[in-house]
Design a protein around this motif. Sequence first.
Motif, PDB file in Angstrom:
ATOM      1  N   ILE A  79     -38.050 -17.075  -0.968  1.00  0.00           N
ATOM      2  CA  ILE A  79     -38.574 -16.138   0.033  1.00  0.00           C
ATOM      3  C   ILE A  79     -37.464 -15.219   0.523  1.00  0.00           C
ATOM      4  O   ILE A  79     -37.640 -14.000   0.642  1.00  0.00           O
ATOM      5  CB  ILE A  79     -39.206 -16.908   1.209  1.00  0.00           C
ATOM      6  CG1 ILE A  79     -40.423 -17.685   0.736  1.00  0.00           C
ATOM      7  CG2 ILE A  79     -39.588 -15.952   2.335  1.00  0.00           C
ATOM      8  CD1 ILE A  79     -40.998 -18.614   1.797  1.00  0.00           C
TER       9      ILE A  79
ATOM     10  N   THR B 108     -43.185  -7.152   2.827  1.00  0.00           N
ATOM     11  CA  THR B 108     -42.449  -8.360   2.453  1.00  0.00           C
ATOM     12  C   THR B 108     -41.521  -8.823   3.568  1.00  0.00           C
ATOM     13  O   THR B 108     -41.203 -10.018   3.646  1.00  0.00           O
ATOM     14  CB  THR B 108     -41.622  -8.118   1.180  1.00  0.00           C
ATOM     15  OG1 THR B 108     -40.776  -6.975   1.374  1.00  0.00           O
ATOM     16  CG2 THR B 108     -42.518  -7.879  -0.011  1.00  0.00           C
TER      17      THR B 108
ATOM     18  N   LEU C  80     -42.466 -11.765   5.716  1.00  0.00           N
ATOM     19  CA  LEU C  80     -42.346 -13.133   5.215  1.00  0.00           C
ATOM     20  C   LEU C  80     -41.308 -13.930   6.000  1.00  0.00           C
ATOM     21  O   LEU C  80     -41.095 -15.108   5.716  1.00  0.00           O
ATOM     22  CB  LEU C  80     -41.966 -13.112   3.725  1.00  0.00           C
ATOM     23  CG  LEU C  80     -43.030 -12.561   2.762  1.00  0.00           C
ATOM     24  CD1 LEU C  80     -42.474 -12.489   1.350  1.00  0.00           C
ATOM     25  CD2 LEU C  80     -44.280 -13.421   2.800  1.00  0.00           C
ATOM     26  N   TYR C  81     -40.664 -13.267   6.976  1.00  0.00           N
ATOM     27  CA  TYR C  81     -39.700 -13.997   7.808  1.00  0.00           C
ATOM     28  C   TYR C  81     -40.367 -15.180   8.511  1.00  0.00           C
ATOM     29  O   TYR C  81     -39.705 -16.176   8.846  1.00  0.00           O
ATOM     30  CB  TYR C  81     -39.064 -13.061   8.838  1.00  0.00           C
ATOM     31  CG  TYR C  81     -39.955 -12.653   9.974  1.00  0.00           C
ATOM     32  CD1 TYR C  81     -40.108 -13.454  11.102  1.00  0.00           C
ATOM     33  CD2 TYR C  81     -40.667 -11.453   9.933  1.00  0.00           C
ATOM     34  CE1 TYR C  81     -40.929 -13.072  12.152  1.00  0.00           C
ATOM     35  CE2 TYR C  81     -41.486 -11.071  10.974  1.00  0.00           C
ATOM     36  CZ  TYR C  81     -41.615 -11.888  12.076  1.00  0.00           C
ATOM     37  OH  TYR C  81     -42.446 -11.515  13.115  1.00  0.00           O
TER      38      TYR C  81
ATOM     39  N   LEU D 130     -42.628 -17.256   7.197  1.00  0.00           N
ATOM     40  CA  LEU D 130     -42.525 -18.378   6.264  1.00  0.00           C
ATOM     41  C   LEU D 130     -41.080 -18.836   6.121  1.00  0.00           C
ATOM     42  O   LEU D 130     -40.811 -20.033   5.950  1.00  0.00           O
ATOM     43  CB  LEU D 130     -43.078 -17.971   4.898  1.00  0.00           C
ATOM     44  CG  LEU D 130     -44.578 -17.699   4.823  1.00  0.00           C
ATOM     45  CD1 LEU D 130     -44.967 -17.263   3.414  1.00  0.00           C
ATOM     46  CD2 LEU D 130     -45.377 -18.924   5.243  1.00  0.00           C
ATOM     47  N   PHE D 131     -40.141 -17.901   6.198  1.00  0.00           N
ATOM     48  CA  PHE D 131     -38.721 -18.247   6.091  1.00  0.00           C
ATOM     49  C   PHE D 131     -38.331 -19.220   7.206  1.00  0.00           C
ATOM     50  O   PHE D 131     -37.649 -20.222   6.957  1.00  0.00           O
ATOM     51  CB  PHE D 131     -37.879 -16.978   6.161  1.00  0.00           C
ATOM     52  CG  PHE D 131     -36.450 -17.173   5.744  1.00  0.00           C
ATOM     53  CD1 PHE D 131     -36.051 -16.911   4.447  1.00  0.00           C
ATOM     54  CD2 PHE D 131     -35.492 -17.617   6.642  1.00  0.00           C
ATOM     55  CE1 PHE D 131     -34.729 -17.084   4.052  1.00  0.00           C
ATOM     56  CE2 PHE D 131     -34.176 -17.801   6.265  1.00  0.00           C
ATOM     57  CZ  PHE D 131     -33.789 -17.530   4.959  1.00  0.00           C
TER      58      PHE D 131
END
Length: 716
Positions: free
Chosen positions: A276, A299, A302-303, A305-306
């Motif tokens: 990711i 994108t 996506l932090y 999910l990070f």
Amino acid sequence: MPQFKAERSSYVEPLLSGTTTLAGFKKKALKWFLKTVMWLVFISWLVFIFLSSLQYGNALVEKWSQETTETFLGIEGAWLMLFSSPVVVLALLSVPLLLISGEEEEMMKEKTSDGNDEPRWRLWTFPVVVDGPLGVVSAAEVIGIMMFIAYLIWSAILFTYRNLLEVQSSGLDLEHSAVRMMELSSASVARIGIFCWAFLWLPIARGSLLLQLLGIPFEHACRYHVWLGHLTMFIFTLHGLLYIIAWSIDGVLLEQIRKWQSNGIAYLPGVILLAIGLLIWATALRPVRKQYFELFYYTHHLYILFVIFLALHAGPLFLSITAGGIFLFMLDRFLRFCQSRTRVRVISVTSFPCRVVKLVLSKPKNLRYSALSCIFLQIREASLLQWHPFSVSSSPIDDQQCLSVLIKVYGEWTAKLVHNSTITASVEGPYGSQTPYYILYEKLVLVAGGIGISPFLAVLSDILHRIRQGKPCLVKHILLVWSVKKSSELLLLSHQLDFNSICPNFSSRLNLEILIHVTQEEEPPPPPLEEGGTIDHKDISFVCPVCSSGSSMSTLTGSGNTLWVGLYVTSATVGFLIIHSLLHVFYMNPYNLYQGWYPGILLLGCLASSVLIFGGLVLCVWHCCGADDFIETVPNVPSQESQDTGIVSEMHYGSRPNVKEIFNNLGQQWGEVDVGVIVCGPPGLDSDAARECRSLNLGRQRHQPIFHFNSHTFDL
């Protein structure tokens, strides 16, 4: 260029009674005390971060953790107090300091009370590096970069030395020693990276109290986030590569990367985490970001999910190191979400022939911001997800309940503004320093390129309104240098500002000179646009949107009301302590849940719950208290007839501004005084102005001015 005579400030502090003098002394003493405490907290935090690389620092952390394991703090409570609480404490201490330091009258008193009129050097306005991969870097930024480099070198040397000692004492053969060294080095690299990641969150909290206190503009905060992002991802990538190489040599790569341990470090979430991170990093590189902005924009989210997979991978202890920054970001993000739910009424849309669109938005009377602020704007007809930043182009004290922005039509998103008769807008902000620092300079140089004139329209309007209303303002001379491609762009200045209507006879109070360079035209166009003529407005289309429903901008903004934001942060902090303590006393301690991915997720849940529940309660009360502040008015629409400001001193065609010559002339003419230089335009314009400021300051004679460089150039 006319000769200017240096003058001293005409601002005179009123006579103070004994009571007022005593109150002023108490306020000054309180400010000194708060600043001292904040410096002690900050320095202690940095020292402890450096000490954490030593055996002594590790011993302190372990001892403190053992003493708190069975208490309501839990084992990660010790790490939270040591590594994350200083950030939150600094944010809380910022509230009273901002409340007693934010008034413009107080700024003027501090500027004039010491009786020293000599120009002064300032680290944050002195450009040191001009040409380089980082752009223009001030002396203060160089110090910060050197501190990061010092920490990296310090930690790398200490960790490498300790790892070598451990490998030598293990008695392993050469191959296994190399594998063990890479594993230990990878763990050490992760320890270094997690501290860099902790700082990564601080600049992107747009309404952060810390950023307001330090006066860091949003544009600069974005740069720091980019720098830290590249550094952090490089370190995390190195961390993953070292483990992959070590496991490959040992022949256990596939077996190891599939492991998801319930205690300790879980490897599979780490693999997903790195994937990711690499995707976010690759799409955030400048060539990709400029060419495919939507890919970068989506994108980057996506932090979320990070963060989740970091908790799953590293557990609560390492997450506790970064929890302070994540918590402040959560507070800012939730506040932005609540503010952006309001559909803002678009009062008017004006389309200029130079492919610029002016939007006028409703705002409440009590919305506080600076002329150099920016807003994030969402146009639902253009995109339901994208938010774009724009500089404010109207003064916050113009007595109208509206705010305007100028939007240059570049790509698909901005093109939809021209072709849509229905515009539905939502707003986040305004963001930026609440301190109008430009009013503290007697001499101002505003350097703009193209649409970079937008924030300077707000600055000029703000200064004229201050002069007319008798508000504090030291500015006596302004030189505006504006570079445009076509003469049609000059409409932005004449249509947006009617100097005499804002402040009649302003020329007796303010010496204003405007130098315009039209770069793509070799000679003046036919009348009425030729020099000395008037500006024709017949090509301007003024449109009132078909869908004009909505209300004023929400007052729920991180930079709008320090008291409410302080209550919001304090409430959420207290809420976190309550939720975290109850969770440990009644659940985690009885079941010995101290390590692994599950406690890490619980810690994230505590952070989010405190923001949503306790912080949300304050936001509800804040919203109810500010719900009646809006009284709908219709702003004055500029006349479509010709206007001639009579201000433009010089027009040049077919050439760019000779920044070196302009600044050299000012250095000889303006005398011994502080000169504020503000630049908004292409990176090359930034570099040219910064280079001349540095050159003149380094070669300065006693009778010459000091140039203070400030950049307000967006680079997203």
